[in-house]
Design a protein around this motif. Sequence first.
Motif, PDB file in Angstrom:
ATOM      1  N   UNK A  28       0.806  -1.226   0.000  1.00  0.00           N
ATOM      2  CA  UNK A  28       0.000   0.000   0.000  1.00  0.00           C
ATOM      3  C   UNK A  28       0.838   1.273   0.000  1.00  0.00           C
ATOM      4  N   UNK A  29       1.956   1.260   0.730  1.00  0.00           N
ATOM      5  CA  UNK A  29       2.671   2.511   0.975  1.00  0.00           C
ATOM      6  C   UNK A  29       4.085   2.537   0.432  1.00  0.00           C
ATOM      7  N   UNK A  30       4.536   1.446  -0.159  1.00  0.00           N
ATOM      8  CA  UNK A  30       5.909   1.397  -0.619  1.00  0.00           C
ATOM      9  C   UNK A  30       6.865   1.213   0.536  1.00  0.00           C
ATOM     10  N   UNK A  60      12.167  -7.114   7.562  1.00  0.00           N
ATOM     11  CA  UNK A  60      10.769  -7.476   7.297  1.00  0.00           C
ATOM     12  C   UNK A  60      10.583  -7.743   5.812  1.00  0.00           C
ATOM     13  N   UNK A  61      11.194  -6.911   4.968  1.00  0.00           N
ATOM     14  CA  UNK A  61      11.074  -7.102   3.526  1.00  0.00           C
ATOM     15  C   UNK A  61      11.673  -8.430   3.096  1.00  0.00           C
ATOM     16  N   UNK A 107       2.813 -10.460  -6.105  1.00  0.00           N
ATOM     17  CA  UNK A 107       4.136 -10.312  -6.705  1.00  0.00           C
ATOM     18  C   UNK A 107       4.266  -8.966  -7.409  1.00  0.00           C
ATOM     19  N   UNK A 108       3.199  -8.569  -8.103  1.00  0.00           N
ATOM     20  CA  UNK A 108       3.246  -7.297  -8.819  1.00  0.00           C
ATOM     21  C   UNK A 108       3.453  -6.119  -7.896  1.00  0.00           C
ATOM     22  N   UNK A 109       2.802  -6.136  -6.743  1.00  0.00           N
ATOM     23  CA  UNK A 109       2.941  -5.031  -5.793  1.00  0.00           C
ATOM     24  C   UNK A 109       4.367  -4.921  -5.279  1.00  0.00           C
ATOM     25  N   UNK A 110       4.958  -6.065  -4.967  1.00  0.00           N
ATOM     26  CA  UNK A 110       6.343  -6.048  -4.472  1.00  0.00           C
ATOM     27  C   UNK A 110       7.299  -5.656  -5.590  1.00  0.00           C
ATOM     28  N   UNK A 111       7.092  -6.203  -6.794  1.00  0.00           N
ATOM     29  CA  UNK A 111       7.965  -5.867  -7.923  1.00  0.00           C
ATOM     30  C   UNK A 111       7.893  -4.377  -8.244  1.00  0.00           C
ATOM     31  N   UNK A 128      15.329  -9.168  -4.192  1.00  0.00           N
ATOM     32  CA  UNK A 128      14.370  -9.583  -5.213  1.00  0.00           C
ATOM     33  C   UNK A 128      15.075 -10.303  -6.354  1.00  0.00           C
ATOM     34  N   UNK A 129      16.226  -9.773  -6.771  1.00  0.00           N
ATOM     35  CA  UNK A 129      16.989 -10.394  -7.855  1.00  0.00           C
ATOM     36  C   UNK A 129      17.479 -11.780  -7.459  1.00  0.00           C
TER      37      UNK A 129
END
Length: 211
Positions: A28-30, A60-61, A107-111, A128-129
């Motif tokens: 939601x907030x980046x 957390x990420x 996945x799209x939100x995180x990407x 992520x990579x």
Amino acid sequence: MTSQPRWRRRKEARPGDIVAAGLGVFAEKGFAGARMEEIARRAGVSKGTLYLYFETKEDVFRAVVREVVVPNVDAVRAAILTADLPFPALIRTFLPRLAEIIINVPIGAVAKMVVGESRNFPELAKVWHDDVVQKAVGVISELIARAQARGEVRPGNPRIHAFSIVGPMMLGAIWRETFTPIGGADPDLPTIARQHAETVLGGLLTEEARP
């Protein structure tokens, strides 16, 4: 009297609750806009309790990626590497499954967050990579190399072919998070997956492998 005390079950569940809350806040907030206080509040724990499990927002990420996204990627990877199927069948299976994961796992939100904030937070891009992109591209590259060895796929760099396969799916994932919420047409990922599979196969298959 055989069940564990309520407080003990709750304590063991806290890391999972925090990860789920972190995913929601990040989506939601980046990353820059996310606050540990908000993650703690949504998880139903105190800020002090949150810091017992995760020292930083980056931690957390990492947990969000490794506990929510990676298991889905690993499951698909294991399934397609062990499947004894011709290359066309694998692609026709893999792309719809990827679409299903994108729809059911954010996945799209995180990407989108990683792409938008990686300059200021390069550690996000690295996680992520290493944990998602490398695995996804790697398994497809391996499938293509195997298919080339069997004479099913035309010559060419397997990794470059892999990018051409997953690229439209990731574009669709980011589109769903960026444009669909403001009224843009939904990209209909399942349909994209099926149509793209046929397009890819039309370009990659050798004459001998065509039906």
